[in-house]
Design a protein around this motif. Sequence first.
Motif, PDB file in Angstrom:
ATOM      1  N   UNK A 515       0.826  -1.211   0.000  1.00 25.94           N
ATOM      2  CA  UNK A 515       0.000   0.000   0.000  1.00 25.94           C
ATOM      3  C   UNK A 515       0.857   1.256   0.000  1.00 25.94           C
ATOM      4  N   UNK A 516       2.022   1.219   0.632  1.00 28.65           N
ATOM      5  CA  UNK A 516       2.916   2.380   0.632  1.00 28.65           C
ATOM      6  C   UNK A 516       3.236   2.857  -0.787  1.00 28.65           C
ATOM      7  N   UNK A 517       3.297   1.933  -1.728  1.00 35.58           N
ATOM      8  CA  UNK A 517       3.700   2.316  -3.084  1.00 35.58           C
ATOM      9  C   UNK A 517       2.641   3.146  -3.789  1.00 35.58           C
ATOM     10  N   UNK A 518       1.403   3.084  -3.296  1.00 31.35           N
ATOM     11  CA  UNK A 518       0.284   3.760  -3.974  1.00 31.35           C
ATOM     12  C   UNK A 518      -0.789   4.074  -2.932  1.00 31.35           C
ATOM     13  N   UNK A 519      -0.389   4.810  -1.906  1.00 34.27           N
ATOM     14  CA  UNK A 519      -1.180   4.932  -0.680  1.00 34.27           C
ATOM     15  C   UNK A 519      -2.493   5.673  -0.840  1.00 34.27           C
ATOM     16  N   UNK A 520      -2.650   6.458  -1.886  1.00 32.34           N
ATOM     17  CA  UNK A 520      -3.874   7.245  -2.053  1.00 32.34           C
ATOM     18  C   UNK A 520      -4.858   6.605  -3.038  1.00 32.34           C
ATOM     19  N   UNK A 521      -4.549   5.422  -3.496  1.00 32.60           N
ATOM     20  CA  UNK A 521      -5.385   4.760  -4.505  1.00 32.60           C
ATOM     21  C   UNK A 521      -6.743   4.402  -3.902  1.00 32.60           C
ATOM     22  N   UNK A 522      -7.835   4.864  -4.518  1.00 35.00           N
ATOM     23  CA  UNK A 522      -9.191   4.545  -4.059  1.00 35.00           C
ATOM     24  C   UNK A 522      -9.867   3.502  -4.937  1.00 35.00           C
ATOM     25  N   UNK A 523      -9.194   3.109  -6.031  1.00 33.16           N
ATOM     26  CA  UNK A 523      -9.784   2.137  -6.956  1.00 33.16           C
ATOM     27  C   UNK A 523      -9.292   0.717  -6.702  1.00 33.16           C
ATOM     28  N   UNK A 524      -8.237   0.571  -5.938  1.00 34.05           N
ATOM     29  CA  UNK A 524      -7.678  -0.745  -5.663  1.00 34.05           C
ATOM     30  C   UNK A 524      -6.690  -0.641  -4.521  1.00 34.05           C
ATOM     31  N   UNK A 525      -6.204  -1.778  -4.019  1.00 32.26           N
ATOM     32  CA  UNK A 525      -5.216  -1.726  -2.932  1.00 32.26           C
ATOM     33  C   UNK A 525      -3.934  -1.014  -3.347  1.00 32.26           C
ATOM     34  N   UNK A 526      -3.603  -1.107  -4.649  1.00 30.34           N
ATOM     35  CA  UNK A 526      -2.463  -0.406  -5.239  1.00 30.34           C
ATOM     36  C   UNK A 526      -2.500  -0.689  -6.735  1.00 30.34           C
ATOM     37  N   UNK A 527      -1.805   0.123  -7.492  1.00 29.57           N
ATOM     38  CA  UNK A 527      -1.711  -0.128  -8.934  1.00 29.57           C
ATOM     39  C   UNK A 527      -0.607  -1.156  -9.174  1.00 29.57           C
ATOM     40  N   UNK A 528      -0.901  -2.253  -9.862  1.00 30.33           N
ATOM     41  CA  UNK A 528       0.110  -3.303 -10.066  1.00 30.33           C
ATOM     42  C   UNK A 528       1.394  -2.795 -10.702  1.00 30.33           C
ATOM     43  N   UNK A 529       1.296  -1.861 -11.663  1.00 25.58           N
ATOM     44  CA  UNK A 529       2.510  -1.401 -12.343  1.00 25.58           C
ATOM     45  C   UNK A 529       3.417  -0.597 -11.406  1.00 25.58           C
ATOM     46  N   UNK A 530       2.813   0.097 -10.442  1.00 24.78           N
ATOM     47  CA  UNK A 530       3.624   0.843  -9.475  1.00 24.78           C
ATOM     48  C   UNK A 530       4.298  -0.119  -8.507  1.00 24.78           C
ATOM     49  N   UNK A 531       3.535  -1.084  -8.002  1.00 18.68           N
ATOM     50  CA  UNK A 531       4.120  -2.069  -7.089  1.00 18.68           C
ATOM     51  C   UNK A 531       5.244  -2.851  -7.766  1.00 18.68           C
ATOM     52  N   UNK A 532       5.073  -3.142  -9.048  1.00 17.93           N
ATOM     53  CA  UNK A 532       6.095  -3.915  -9.752  1.00 17.93           C
ATOM     54  C   UNK A 532       7.416  -3.143  -9.841  1.00 17.93           C
ATOM     55  N   UNK A 533       7.324  -1.815  -9.945  1.00 10.81           N
ATOM     56  CA  UNK A 533       8.543  -1.015  -9.978  1.00 10.81           C
ATOM     57  C   UNK A 533       9.304  -1.118  -8.653  1.00 10.81           C
ATOM     58  N   UNK A 534       8.569  -1.064  -7.523  1.00  6.72           N
ATOM     59  CA  UNK A 534       9.222  -0.975  -6.220  1.00  6.72           C
ATOM     60  C   UNK A 534       9.585  -2.329  -5.608  1.00  6.72           C
ATOM     61  N   UNK A 535       8.884  -3.379  -6.007  1.00  8.31           N
ATOM     62  CA  UNK A 535       9.080  -4.661  -5.319  1.00  8.31           C
ATOM     63  C   UNK A 535      10.017  -5.587  -6.083  1.00  8.31           C
ATOM     64  N   UNK A 536      10.692  -6.468  -5.275  1.00  9.47           N
ATOM     65  CA  UNK A 536      10.584  -6.653  -3.836  1.00  9.47           C
ATOM     66  C   UNK A 536      11.301  -5.562  -3.043  1.00  9.47           C
ATOM     67  N   UNK A 537      10.977  -5.485  -1.741  1.00 15.12           N
ATOM     68  CA  UNK A 537      11.686  -4.575  -0.843  1.00 15.12           C
ATOM     69  C   UNK A 537      13.174  -4.936  -0.890  1.00 15.12           C
TER      70      UNK A 537
END
Length: 835
Positions: A515-537
Amino acid sequence: MADEKELRYDPAAIEPKWQERWAQNPAMYAAEPASTGKQKYYVLEMLPYPSGQLHMGHVRNYSIGDALARYMWMQGYNVLHPMGWDAFGLPAENAALKNNTPPREWTLKNIAAMKRQMQRIGFSYDWEREVTTCLPDYYRWNQWFFLRMYEKGLAYRKQSKVNWCPQCATVLANEQVIDGCCWRHEDTLVEQRNLEQWFYRITAYAQELLEGLDKLPGWPEKVRTMQRNWIGRSEGTEVDFGVEGEASKIRVFTTRIDTIFGATSLQLAPEHPLVPELTAGDKDLELQISAMIDEQKVARETDNLSNLEKQGVFTGRYATNPFNGERIPIWVANYVLMEYGTGAIMSVPAHDERDFEFATKYGIEIRRVIREVGESEEETPLPFVSEQGILINSGEFDGLICEEGQDKLEKYAEAHGFGEAKITYRLRDWGVSRQRYWGTPIPMVNCPTHGLVPVPDDQFPVLLPDQIEITQEGGSPLSKVPEFLNTTCPVCDGPAKRETDTMDTFVDSSWYFYRYTDAKNSAGPFAPEIAQYWFPIDQYIGGVEHAILHLIYSRFWTRVMRDLGLITNDEPATRLFTQGMVIKDGAKMSKSRGNVVSPDDMVARYGADATRMYALFAAPPDRDLDWQEDGVAGISRFLGRVYRLVQRYAATAKSADAATNNSAPPAGTSLALLRKLHQTIAKITLDFSGRWHFNTCIAAIMELVNEITAAEAALASGEVPVPVVAELLRNLVLLLAPFAPFLAAELWEELGGEGAILRAPWPVSDPGLAKEDEIEIPVQVNGRLRSVVRVSAEADNATIETTALADAKVIEWLAGKKPVKVIIVPRKLVNLVVK
């Protein structure tokens, strides 16, 4: 040079100024993936429970992550370094009962207080991405995930024996029972109850979770071992024993089917479903078994199962060994547990220590079916548990070695329809139902017509009522709130009742870092393309106490999200670091023990930089730190020295660009200072690359400051050229920046540094200057340190030996004797052996 009277180091004036600037500075935040060409780096410390006050244990954990984040920014990475709050949980309810304050109000007030503390200490968190798990914009996605798991059969409800904490008045997961007690109440024994509960099917991923541990070399081996043991994979065979005179069968699981011809009894758990049938009508037997059940319950609650004195009762009934048709007595034994395996074991006393003890006590036959290689049957000691033996007394399988026998016996059982190969796990499904108020409502309703019905996505979030009466009478407080409880069925619009259990708070912490990767998203838990950029930690930091509870759940959740198509990674974090504890008065610093040290007090006395720098300096980060306030005072004095040193020569350093710089190479004092500077840069850079010896990093900075201070006469006289002064001071400040960011920012500005120091390039060591010209070699006589000699870094062993033998202290210790042997560990050690 500046006037000495104006050079007082005052963190109370410096630090708030920079805190205010940083709060408005976008350089503190990560760039979005689409707007940067930089390589990403995601560094994260485990989020805290908002108890209302940080203590020095928190500060140490967060200082480690903050130093790393600042270093990676200076290395040019796009760094994500967020923070949030694990905000649901029982302490808020307990506080509500004690202080008559609603949990939401109590929690948000604590969050505000702790956030102020973090900002005052100067942690470089991206507050634009702050996550608070008790707010609807977060927990609605807990509900969304619940339904996605329900649709895939990963969330289900069943009647189950559960762990019940009478003080919390709620269910605990197996992982939350520590030494038979509640993980939050160390003196409260956990009880066993039968309740209808919701579970997540973590066992569906048991093998993958186990295999994944081999792909995590960046995790501590201790953590991986703890998880392997918790998952507890066993390979073996399930075999059906017929019950004499009955149509029913008893299925046992064994990892040693090669010993089955030596089975001389079966033992059932007292709660095995066949026990009532086998003992019906025998009141004395029923009373004995009831006593065993009570005994097991007490042993579970005190985590004393392994120490139970083995007790058993013969049922008077017999089973049949399917391999040879032999009649085998059926016993009920207190050490057999229903929750492990099938709740029934075949007892082979000749080849199992526990079975041997039981058989000896009750006079049950002990029959050898394996002999030691090279020994006769009579010579083989009992019990013989090795798998390196030869089968005997095993019919057509005689003469096989154990491993071959296991394979053939297993295939025989499968071919004849009374057994099959089986893999079992110690891991059990995750019970997520909690009979408390302050948690995520489970999004299900009970309809008289349609039964269990999911709440549709468009009705999310199912809101937790703000104001309710909280009691500890048992059962969920939400069941006593009519406006929450009563609803309509999404299928038929008829009257229905909401599920009143809430989710385990470990649900919140199992996916928060996505959720940190896209914390303001109201349409989903996060945008997959944004999470893919940041993950894994890239680097996760937290206590080893979370090795099972949090980390195994987060690994499970990551795989569920992968299978939902939200992410592509299998694991949440590439590297994990478990920091040591802060110890005070001989115990771990914690609020419950009353031995916490408030960072507010330390900041008020010594400043934030000194407080956090002491936390990094007092011990290696993976070791426990014994708290000493004098150490903070010492760091504060050192920072004062740095402040005065830089201020005295700031004007000189700022004039470096205008100074006439002849091209003559540095020599004398200048060369010595530059050599020390570049050796320090090389050391600290190496330590940040993975060793994380932050204590020695800070010690190296101290040594550098000592050498510069010792050469002040040369700096003041102009013997050291202006460009060299500038290089020394600017790089000193840059090296200090990850550890004392407020002071570094102040001095960077004084030196005329360009832009925010957070984005200034990390200094690069010159290999020629960083190369050591001399090294110190300890000299031992018969293994005891007697002297230390200095030699050229290029010296060969012969030169090292000659230098050691010529040392005055060594000559004194030898007292005219000649060594019979000289042992040299190149560049490390000389040991003179003297008789």
